[in-house]
Design an enzyme around this catalytic site. Structure first.
Site, mmCIF file in Angstrom:
data_model
loop_
_atom_site.group_PDB
_atom_site.id
_atom_site.type_symbol
_atom_site.label_atom_id
_atom_site.label_comp_id
_atom_site.label_asym_id
_atom_site.label_seq_id
_atom_site.Cartn_x
_atom_site.Cartn_y
_atom_site.Cartn_z
ATOM 1 N N ARG A 177 79.777 49.897 1.821
ATOM 2 C CA ARG A 177 79.104 50.044 3.123
ATOM 3 C C ARG A 177 77.833 50.902 3.023
ATOM 4 O O ARG A 177 77.484 51.639 3.944
ATOM 5 C CB ARG A 177 80.061 50.633 4.176
ATOM 6 N N SER A 227 85.997 45.911 12.538
ATOM 7 C CA SER A 227 86.706 47.107 12.069
ATOM 8 C C SER A 227 85.895 48.339 12.462
ATOM 9 O O SER A 227 84.743 48.479 12.058
ATOM 10 C CB SER A 227 86.880 47.062 10.550
ATOM 11 N N GLU A 297 82.781 52.971 10.888
ATOM 12 C CA GLU A 297 81.955 51.965 10.227
ATOM 13 C C GLU A 297 80.918 51.466 11.223
ATOM 14 O O GLU A 297 79.793 51.153 10.860
ATOM 15 C CB GLU A 297 82.844 50.808 9.753
#
Length: 305
Positions: A177, A227, A297
């Site tokens: 990420r 998510s 996230e």
């Protein structure tokens, strides 16, 4: 509205009157369906417009924010001061041999379809991710054992000096990420993927399988940003949240999904404040029970009311 009329006039001259929306509610441009107004939302249709818009913002000391498909974004209820540059009209996809060249605003689903139609394998994992190729590259998005780092060949970006340059896969510094784009604040204009020649029927079967798994396991019927939390090292965020008995836990219309506890969902009338409060409560409960710190996230921007 914090923008003066001269600035707005110049903005309209750069991208065209039809490509500027003032006081635009961001809830209409994010998959979470929350968020207050942006002072101005612009839709550039070529790379020169992007460069000139950014240059105008910098020269005028006006904040700007790049928006892809708004699928990994939570905008606060006070909205965004400055200019939001939305790339949805920069969405051209070209296939050359085993490479796919896609403009930043191209939807992952559309790129996945282009790969399927050309019998190119390796991008099936992205078929149901509701984002753009630029955003996916920026955060090295992934799912079902697939990740952008496995298929990226290069990216065309605008650097901090306002210059357009090409970055190789190595220069993109892709990790979980994270990327050089995120690290340095670059802006993705175009992405080149390198895929493998494959069997169309097998590629289609894999896409169908992943689509079915998503429908069965994810709360796709509700607004969300996918998510919400990153995967903590050695753990799964959804398992920690579930084991903390937080499924169905809610603040207003913001709720921890009963179907997949890694998803925080908007049941219909949630505010950004509700979602943020729920994020804080989930983080606190998980830390209290397991001593594990969760990190979001989803990207959080904007101002409080």
């Amino acid at each position: 509205m914090s923008l003066n009329m001269n600035f707005i006039k110049e903005l309209k001259e750069i991208v065209g009157v039809e490509n500027v929306a003032l006081d635009e509610p961001m809830k209409n441009h994010t998959s979470f369906k929350v968020g207050g107004p942006a002072d101005a939302l612009v839709y550039p249709t070529n790379y020169d417009m992007v460069k000139r818009t950014i240059s105008l913002c910098k020269d005028s000391n006006v904040n700007y924010f790049i928006l892809g498909n708004g699928s990994n974004l939570l905008v606060k209820d006070g909205g965004i001061r400055g200019v939001v540059i939305k790339f949805c009209k920069l969405n051209k996809i070209t296939v050359e041999s085993n490479k796919i060249i896609a403009e930043s605003g191209a939807k992952l689903n559309d790129v996945s379809t282009a790969a399927l139609n050309s019998s190119l394998a390796g991008f099936e994992f992205a078929c149901g991710i509701p984002g753009s190729i630029g955003g996916a590259t920026t955060m090295n998005a992934g799912a079902y054992d697939g990740e952008m780092s496995k298929v990226l060949y290069s990216a065309l970006v605008i650097d901090n000096e306002g210059e357009i340059r090409s970055l190789s896969k190595e220069e993109l510094e892709l990790s979980y990420r994270m990327s050089a784009i995120l690290k340095h604040g670059y802006i993705v204009l175009q992405v080149t993927l390198e895929l493998a020649n494959g069997d169309r029927d097998k590629i289609k079967a894999r896409i169908d399988e992943l689509t079915q798994r998503r429908c069965e396991k994810q709360p796709l019927e509700y607004a969300s940003a996918g998510s919400t939390f990153k995967r903590p090292e050695g753990y799964f965020a959804s398992k920690l949240i579930q084991d903390a008995e937080l499924k169905g836990f809610h603040v207003g219309d913001a709720e921890v999904s009963e179907k997949h506890s890694g998803f925080l969902i908007n049941k219909g009338g949630a505010s950004a404040k509700d979602v943020l409060e729920l994020i804080s409560l989930v983080k606190a409960k998980v830390y209290e029970k397991f001593g594990v710190e969760l990190h979001t996230e989803v990207r959080i921007i904007g101002e409080d009311n």
